[in-house]
Enzyme design. Structure first.
Site, PDB file in Angstrom:
ATOM      1  N   CYS A   2      38.565  51.994  -3.818  1.00 50.33           N
ATOM      2  CA  CYS A   2      39.774  52.722  -4.214  1.00 50.33           C
ATOM      3  C   CYS A   2      40.374  53.485  -3.036  1.00 50.33           C
ATOM      4  CB  CYS A   2      39.431  53.720  -5.298  1.00 50.33           C
ATOM      5  SG  CYS A   2      38.626  52.978  -6.705  1.00 50.33           S
ATOM      6  N   ARG A  27      41.708  48.040   2.001  1.00 47.41           N
ATOM      7  CA  ARG A  27      40.412  48.515   1.513  1.00 47.41           C
ATOM      8  C   ARG A  27      39.900  47.661   0.354  1.00 47.41           C
ATOM      9  NH1 ARG A  27      39.523  54.206   2.674  1.00 47.41           N
ATOM     10  NH2 ARG A  27      38.401  54.388   0.720  1.00 47.41           N
ATOM     11  N   TRP A  74      39.812  49.871  -7.322  1.00 42.51           N
ATOM     12  CA  TRP A  74      38.874  48.750  -7.220  1.00 42.51           C
ATOM     13  C   TRP A  74      37.923  48.936  -8.406  1.00 42.51           C
ATOM     14  CZ3 TRP A  74      33.543  48.072  -6.156  1.00 42.51           C
ATOM     15  CH2 TRP A  74      33.171  46.809  -5.673  1.00 42.51           C
ATOM     16  N   ASN A 100      38.611  58.595  -6.627  1.00 41.81           N
ATOM     17  CA  ASN A 100      37.698  57.619  -6.001  1.00 41.81           C
ATOM     18  C   ASN A 100      36.271  58.091  -6.276  1.00 41.81           C
ATOM     19  OD1 ASN A 100      39.985  56.540  -4.903  1.00 41.81           O
ATOM     20  ND2 ASN A 100      39.468  57.007  -2.776  1.00 41.81           N
ATOM     21  N   GLY A 101      35.354  57.174  -6.492  1.00 41.40           N
ATOM     22  CA  GLY A 101      33.963  57.567  -6.739  1.00 41.40           C
ATOM     23  C   GLY A 101      33.577  57.237  -8.178  1.00 41.40           C
ATOM     24  N   GLU A 481      25.656  36.559  11.355  1.00 41.26           N
ATOM     25  CA  GLU A 481      27.007  37.123  11.345  1.00 41.26           C
ATOM     26  C   GLU A 481      28.054  36.009  11.237  1.00 41.26           C
ATOM     27  OE1 GLU A 481      28.670  39.662  10.925  1.00 41.26           O
ATOM     28  OE2 GLU A 481      30.542  39.429  12.024  1.00 41.26           O
ATOM     29  N   LYS A 485      30.752  35.774   8.266  1.00 42.95           N
ATOM     30  CA  LYS A 485      32.204  35.703   8.513  1.00 42.95           C
ATOM     31  C   LYS A 485      32.797  34.531   7.752  1.00 42.95           C
ATOM     32  CE  LYS A 485      33.057  38.653   9.701  1.00 42.95           C
ATOM     33  NZ  LYS A 485      32.478  39.903  10.065  1.00 42.95           N
ATOM     34  N   GLU A 488      32.706  35.098   3.842  1.00 36.67           N
ATOM     35  CA  GLU A 488      33.514  36.156   3.225  1.00 36.67           C
ATOM     36  C   GLU A 488      35.004  35.870   3.255  1.00 36.67           C
ATOM     37  OE1 GLU A 488      32.987  40.140   4.788  1.00 36.67           O
ATOM     38  OE2 GLU A 488      32.987  39.445   6.850  1.00 36.67           O
ATOM     39  N   HIS A 504      10.987  25.119   8.114  1.00 38.86           N
ATOM     40  CA  HIS A 504      10.217  25.693   7.001  1.00 38.86           C
ATOM     41  C   HIS A 504      10.995  25.680   5.689  1.00 38.86           C
ATOM     42  CE1 HIS A 504       7.099  26.872   9.784  1.00 38.86           C
ATOM     43  NE2 HIS A 504       8.018  27.450  10.549  1.00 38.86           N
ATOM     44  N   LYS A 603      37.004  46.978   2.145  1.00 41.47           N
ATOM     45  CA  LYS A 603      36.769  47.289   3.551  1.00 41.47           C
ATOM     46  C   LYS A 603      35.704  48.362   3.704  1.00 41.47           C
ATOM     47  CE  LYS A 603      37.475  47.097   7.951  1.00 41.47           C
ATOM     48  NZ  LYS A 603      36.839  45.966   8.630  1.00 41.47           N
TER      49      LYS A 603
HETATM   50  O1  M6R Z   1      31.968  50.393   7.567  1.00 39.22           O
HETATM   51  P1  M6R Z   1      30.609  49.739   7.775  1.00 39.22           P
HETATM   52  O2  M6R Z   1      30.437  49.200   9.141  1.00 39.22           O
HETATM   53  O3  M6R Z   1      29.500  50.657   7.391  1.00 39.22           O
HETATM   54  O4  M6R Z   1      30.594  48.528   6.765  1.00 39.22           O
HETATM   55  C1  M6R Z   1      29.448  47.752   6.571  1.00 39.22           C
HETATM   56  C2  M6R Z   1      29.763  46.488   5.801  1.00 39.22           C
HETATM   57  O5  M6R Z   1      30.281  46.805   4.545  1.00 39.22           O
HETATM   58  C3  M6R Z   1      30.758  45.588   6.551  1.00 39.22           C
HETATM   59  O6  M6R Z   1      30.299  45.269   7.831  1.00 39.22           O
HETATM   60  C4  M6R Z   1      31.002  44.295   5.759  1.00 39.22           C
HETATM   61  O7  M6R Z   1      29.848  43.512   5.736  1.00 39.22           O
HETATM   62  C5  M6R Z   1      32.191  43.512   6.331  1.00 39.22           C
HETATM   63  N1  M6R Z   1      32.899  42.888   5.266  1.00 39.22           N
HETATM   64  C6  M6R Z   1      31.785  42.473   7.289  1.00 39.22           C
HETATM   65  O8  M6R Z   1      32.833  41.701   7.762  1.00 39.22           O
END
Ligand code: M6R
Length: 608
Positions: A2, A27, A74, A100-101, A481, A485, A488, A504, A603
């Site tokens: 949010c 976000r 959200w 928010n929260g 990673e 990427k 996501e 394995h 985000k």
């Molecule tokens: O703001 P942060 O670096 O703590 O966020 C951590 C993860 O939520 C963030 O890296 C997330 O995995 C991204 N979507 C990766 O692209």
């Protein structure tokens, strides 16, 4: 997650709030709404879906008023419908709240309020706040909010307006960020600097269990216990143009291309080349303890966690420190038993990730010292750690983290050299690493110059539904990673594996229908990686190799090759990561995905 943006001042509120909401889109959200007050009238509009849906509803409406509150939701409690969108209001439509929260005791409060005749119109936890504040109102909105704070459990960043309190917005915080913006045209409040940076760069951070009353001319802050709080405004370095696309089709691509600059920014003013030592002013408050440290624990989530995983290898290479890396979301469930003088390093772009915050709070309780590597200045993690290093990379808007990842890796190298030079790293070695770091920015430019070639590879493979990413040692976290990427932003299923583990289990998946991205620079793992690639090829799996420039051997084995310039083996992850980012970006683009706001993702993950 949010987002909140509020304004009270001399200008019409509607365009300011709508622009602010758009700046918060990144976000992640699924509905939006706002309430604008004009004297004792409040007009509220909400819509499910994107902000464009809200704008459609406003077509032709002349909404007067120069104060208001706005929200992107959200969904947590209740589906993303108009009824569940914020603002929420009390039954008399006096009090309007955005939040928010999560209000953890909302169910018990709701039952009690219903018994007293209150009618609920949404499934949200937030609605209890509107009813409670209205019932608690006795002439002062801030006192009604203060009393409500004592009745609710859980986390909140909230903003409230009231028909009976024209000209003021009350905001309150516990566990969910809120920032006040100070300008000549009035005052702002937002969960994120991006929402107001086009109007002001003077900000005041509200801290947990504090509330503030904003008016056009002034703002005042106090604690939940009514103790006045004085805190002067800070200037944020982000500029309005940092939050614009500047000609790029997506923020993600823009941020990928910013990396030569953000890598430089991570090092700017921090290198003493001749001494082979970086200067990191932010860690000086704990330096006496830190230089004696022999055990570190890195805690982080998602991409930041993978940066930590590379960091472990780098620390082991350059220092005498033992490093553990833990997923912040699991860290609290461990039986923590720290050796004396253990440092816990939280890595976080946003500085607000709930799991990472919870992890450092637990570490502090158990006696560890805390460091942060954070991009957002003044964020919760930066404030709750004793010392740390900022990325200075500007806002990262694309949900997929790119430029911050390579910036985090750069800072981890700086920290490792600094500590290593006080241990067993020689002057010559320190100078060598710094020279390699100084060359990195241009080398990232060389990887970026292959964008067309990488796009052509993506065009060949974007229709494959399952991918494998393999790497060893420094590049094993890059395999994870790279897979993250791809999944996501393109929704393609991908697995990142240490190449040695393939036999394995994952080898059962290899087939002509499953491409493997092998990260195979010319380093100490090269020969072993070649064997793994042969294993894939003998099962007719297509291979895309990311390798060092001029490696002809790999060209004979792999189907497609992306070349990265030669560097020290523990800096290869930075260059390989950029290649993976471009590959994922172009696959997602061919699939017409919503690259900057992938489905279901946020985000900044501020709930656990
Ligand atoms: O703001 P942060 O670096 O703590 O966020 C951590 C993860 O939520 C963030 O890296 C997330 O995995 C991204 N979507 C990766 O692209």
């Amino acid at each position: 997650m949010c987002g909140i943006v509020c304004y009270v001042g001399s200008k019409p509120a509607k365009p300011i709030l709508l622009k602010g909401l758009k700046q918060l889109e990144y976000r992640g959200y699924d509905s939006s709404g706002f309430a604008i007050q004009n004297g004792d009238q409040i007009e509220c509009h909400r819509a499910a879906g994107k902000i464009a849906e809200l704008e459609k509803k406003l077509n032709g409406l002349d909404i007067k008023g120069s104060m208001g509150i706005a929200h992107t939701r959200w969904a947590t409690h209740g589906e993303p419908t108009e009824e569940n969108a914020h603002p929420h209001r009390d039954n008399d439509e006096n009090v309007f709240v955005i939040h928010n929260g999560i209000i953890e005791n909302f169910y018990a409060l709701k039952k009690r309020l219903e018994k007293d005749g209150v009618v609920f119109r949404s499934e949200t936890d937030t609605e209890v706040l509107a009813h409670l504040i209205s019932l608690n109102f006795d002439g002062s909105l801030s006192e009604a909010v203060r009393k409500t704070m004592s009745q609710v459990e859980g986390t909140f960043g909230m903003a409230v307006i009231n028909r009976r309190s024209p000209g003021e917005i009350v905001i309150a915080r516990r566990g969910s960020p809120l920032i006040i913006g100070v300008s000549e045209d009035g005052h702002f409040a937002a969960s994120d600097v991006a929402a107001m940076v086009r109007y002001t760069n003077k900000v005041v951070h509200l801290q947990d269990n504090e509330l503030a009353t904003l008016t056009r001319e002034d703002f005042s802050m106090s604690t939940a216990q009514a103790k006045p709080v004085e805190r002067s405004a800070e200037t944020v370095e982000w500029r309005a143009e940092d939050t614009e696309l500047n000609g790029f089709p997506h923020y993600m691509l823009k941020e990928i291309y910013e990396q030569p600059e953000t890598i430089k920014n991570a090092m700017r003013g921090r290198l003493e080349t001749g001494e082979g030592v970086p200067k990191l002013g932010g860690i000086m408050p704990v330096w006496d303890r830190l230089k004696e440290c022999r055990h570190m624990v890195i805690v982080a989530c998602g991409t930041s966690y993978y940066a930590g995983c590379v960091g472990r290898y780098i620390f082991e290479k350059l220092t005498e420190i033992d490093v553990d890396v833990e997923l912040a979301s699991e860290f609290r469930y461990r039986k923590l038993n720290f050796a004396p003088n253990t440092f816990v390093i939280a890595i976080s772009q946003s500085g607000e990730t709930a799991d990472t915050l919870a992890a450092i709070r637990e570490a502090k309780r158990k006696g560890a010292s805390l460091l942060g590597i954070v991009n957002v200045v003044g964020s919760s993690i930066s404030r709750e750690t004793e010392a740390g290093v900022y990325n200075h990379a500007g806002p990262e808007i694309g949900v997929a983290s790119t430029k911050i990842f390579t910036s985090q890796l750069t800072i981890l190298v700086l920290l490792a050299i600094l500590l290593g030079r006080h241990q067993n790293l020689s002057l010559t070695e320190g100078v060598e690493v710094i020279h390699a770091l100084e060359a990195l920015s241009d080398q990232v430019g060389t990887v970026l110059s292959q964008a067309n070639h990488i796009e052509a590879i993506a065009e060949k493979y974007f229709n494959y539904n399952n991918w494998l990413f393999l790497g060893r040692k420094y590049n094993y976290p890059i395999a994870m990673e790279g897979a993250l990427k791809l999944k996501e932003i393109s929704y393609i299923h991908a697995e990142g594996y240490p190449a040695g583990e393939m036999k394995h289990g994952p080898i059962a998946l290899i087939s002509p229908e499953m491409p493997t991205v092998a990260i195979v620079p010319r380093d100490e793992m090269y020969e072993k990686m070649i064997s793994n690639i042969q294993e894939v090829k003998s099962r007719r799996g297509p291979v895309i190799a990311i390798t060092t420039l001029g490696d002809d051997r790999i060209k004979e084995i792999a189907d497609d090759v992306i070349e990265i310039p030669p560097t020290l083996s523990f800096l290869n992850p930075i260059l390989a990561a950029v290649a993976c980012q471009l590959l994922s970006y172009y696959c997602a683009n061919f699939l017409n995905r919503d690259i900057d706001m992938p489905r279901n993702l946020a985000k900044s993950v501020t709930v656990e």
